[in-house]
Design a protein around this motif. Structure first.
Motif, PDB file in Angstrom:
ATOM      1  N   ASP A 178       7.229   5.058  -6.439  1.00  0.00           N
ATOM      2  CA  ASP A 178       7.097   3.695  -6.946  1.00  0.00           C
ATOM      3  C   ASP A 178       5.665   3.509  -7.444  1.00  0.00           C
ATOM      4  O   ASP A 178       4.722   3.458  -6.651  1.00  0.00           O
ATOM      5  N   ALA A 179       5.525   3.431  -8.751  1.00  0.00           N
ATOM      6  CA  ALA A 179       4.196   3.331  -9.367  1.00  0.00           C
ATOM      7  C   ALA A 179       3.887   1.912  -9.804  1.00  0.00           C
ATOM      8  O   ALA A 179       3.164   1.695 -10.782  1.00  0.00           O
ATOM      9  N   SER A 180       4.425   0.927  -9.079  1.00  0.00           N
ATOM     10  CA  SER A 180       4.221  -0.463  -9.483  1.00  0.00           C
ATOM     11  C   SER A 180       2.799  -0.958  -9.226  1.00  0.00           C
ATOM     12  O   SER A 180       2.357  -1.920  -9.847  1.00  0.00           O
ATOM     13  N   VAL A 181       2.089  -0.307  -8.315  1.00  0.00           N
ATOM     14  CA  VAL A 181       0.690  -0.676  -8.102  1.00  0.00           C
ATOM     15  C   VAL A 181      -0.122  -0.190  -9.295  1.00  0.00           C
ATOM     16  O   VAL A 181      -0.002   0.976  -9.697  1.00  0.00           O
ATOM     17  N   PRO A 182      -0.939  -1.030  -9.892  1.00  0.00           N
ATOM     18  CA  PRO A 182      -1.709  -0.627 -11.080  1.00  0.00           C
ATOM     19  C   PRO A 182      -2.540   0.636 -10.835  1.00  0.00           C
ATOM     20  O   PRO A 182      -3.193   0.765  -9.807  1.00  0.00           O
ATOM     21  N   GLY A 183      -2.449   1.549 -11.788  1.00  0.00           N
ATOM     22  CA  GLY A 183      -3.248   2.767 -11.738  1.00  0.00           C
ATOM     23  C   GLY A 183      -2.593   3.959 -11.094  1.00  0.00           C
ATOM     24  O   GLY A 183      -3.078   5.090 -11.241  1.00  0.00           O
ATOM     25  N   VAL A 184      -1.480   3.750 -10.394  1.00  0.00           N
ATOM     26  CA  VAL A 184      -0.827   4.896  -9.732  1.00  0.00           C
ATOM     27  C   VAL A 184      -0.366   5.916 -10.764  1.00  0.00           C
ATOM     28  O   VAL A 184      -0.620   7.120 -10.640  1.00  0.00           O
TER      29      VAL A 184
END
Length: 382
Positions: A108-114
């Motif tokens: 889950d790359a919903s956090v900015p920058g992941v």
């Protein structure tokens, strides 16, 4: 002839494909197994790959040899569940009568920058890039985000393999929070012995090129950030019209068929499988039994029989703590901790046994046999 398409060749997909080929051989089943890579990836051991260890290479064509399964290398780009077709990135279209969806989940790359700045365990190639990056560092800090079992194993493995690097484990809760008190105490002591800095109660709001930003604005420097927090379903499932849950997993009935499209079976962590105690979480422990049960359900349906309901109970939570230590928390069927646990060398031996090469299991399946542990976990297959 019934065209059966299996998408995804991880532990669950391969087990499902082999079992399906064996169970439908007499009813005219034609099984094709689709995977982006020609190599079987031991996802349970990706933390070892990240630390620089070389694992055995298993070509998928060899893994399924002798089963009659046709292996198709290609990345799935989309599904048309009304026309019963899977589309590959190179433009090929594969039709099916029955589909087993085993493509799993991704980070889950919903956090900015992941997506731009973090390393993830979505595939073998990405893990190798992390290993190469760590090997090139002569000093520095590695941030591991997530205190679940994957995060703990990764932090321990990297710290042991690269003692010149400072490993920081950032987590909202306590590492190994699902374990009993004594098992958690051993886990904590092992991380301390390996020099892993553990910070709990942490909420990461952004991943940067050279660090992470925490809620409140604090910056934590990082020369490499490994993201192990949360997963979600892949676009072929979420964009197909199949009924999915909030995490993009395909919602299935007791026979592991899609509740919206019963010609589609979903297995492993790509499926939202309900049991009396809740929805299964994605582990190999539960994944392979779902693959075997879906194969049996499909075979029963082709014979005009009613499939049995899937039942599953957890047995353990095995965690490696580097190559020389481990802890095993034994559990009740609902995954809550029992009093019993293993630690140290006994736990290492246990962990290596349950996480060893899957080829013996696949070999049993080719001969029409099911491993004893699968019967115990599921209470018997259909």
């Amino acid at each position: 002839m019934t065209d059966i398409l299996v998408l995804g060749a991880g532990y669950t997909g391969v087990a499902a494909a082999i079992r399906t080929a064996v169970r439908t051989r007499r009813t005219g089943g034609r099984v094709r197994l689709v995977n982006a890579s020609a190599r079987f990836t031991e996802r349970l051991r990706l933390h070892q790959t990240a630390a620089g260890q070389r694992l055995a290479d298993f070509p998928l064509a060899d893994v399924v040899a002798g089963t009659g399964i046709e292996f198709v290398q290609g990345r799935v780009a989309g599904l048309d569940v009304e026309r019963r077709q899977a589309r590959l990135e190179d433009g090929r279209v594969l039709g099916y009568d029955k589909l087993i969806y085993a493509l799993g989940t991704v980070t889950d790359a919903s956090v900015p920058g992941v997506a731009e700045h973090a390393f993830v365990y979505d595939d073998y190639a990405g893990t190798v890039r992390l290993a190469e990056h760590l090997a090139a560092l002569t000093a520095g800090t590695v941030v591991v985000a997530g205190g679940g079992l994957t995060g703990v194993e990764s932090a321990a493995e990297i710290a042991e393999a690269h003692p010149r690097l400072h490993v920081v484990l950032l987590t909202r809760g306590r590492p190994g929070s699902m374990m009993g008190e004594r098992a958690r105490a051993h886990l904590d002591a092992a991380l301390e012995r390996l020099g892993v800095e553990v910070r709990t109660g942490v909420d990461i709001t952004k991943v940067l090129p050279e660090g992470v930003e925490l809620a409140g604005g604090e910056l934590v420097h990082s020369d490499a950030t490994l993201w192990t927090t949360g997963t979600r379903g892949l676009p072929p499932a979420t964009e197909s019209g199949l009924a999915v849950d909030a995490r993009g997993r395909i919602v299935v009935d007791s026979a592991l068929r899609s509740v919206s499209h019963p010609d589609v079976y979903a297995v492993g962590d790509a499926a939202a499988v309900s049991q009396p105690y809740g929805v299964l979480h994605g582990t190999c422990q539960g994944g392979i039994p779902t693959g075997l049960h879906a194969a049996d359900s499909l075979a029963a349906t082709l014979r005009g029989r009613t499939p049995k309901a899937f039942r599953f109970g957890y047995v353990h939570q095995p965690v490696s703590l580097g190559r020389k230590d481990a802890v095993i928390q034994f559990t009740r069927p609902d995954d809550s901790p029992r009093r019993w646990y293993l630690k140290g060398r006994a736990a290492v031996a246990y962990k290596e046994t349950v996480s060893g090469s899957p080829l013996p299991t696949f070999g049993l399946l080719k001969r029409g046999l099911v491993p004893v542990w699968a019967f115990r976990l599921t209470g018997g297959l259909g």
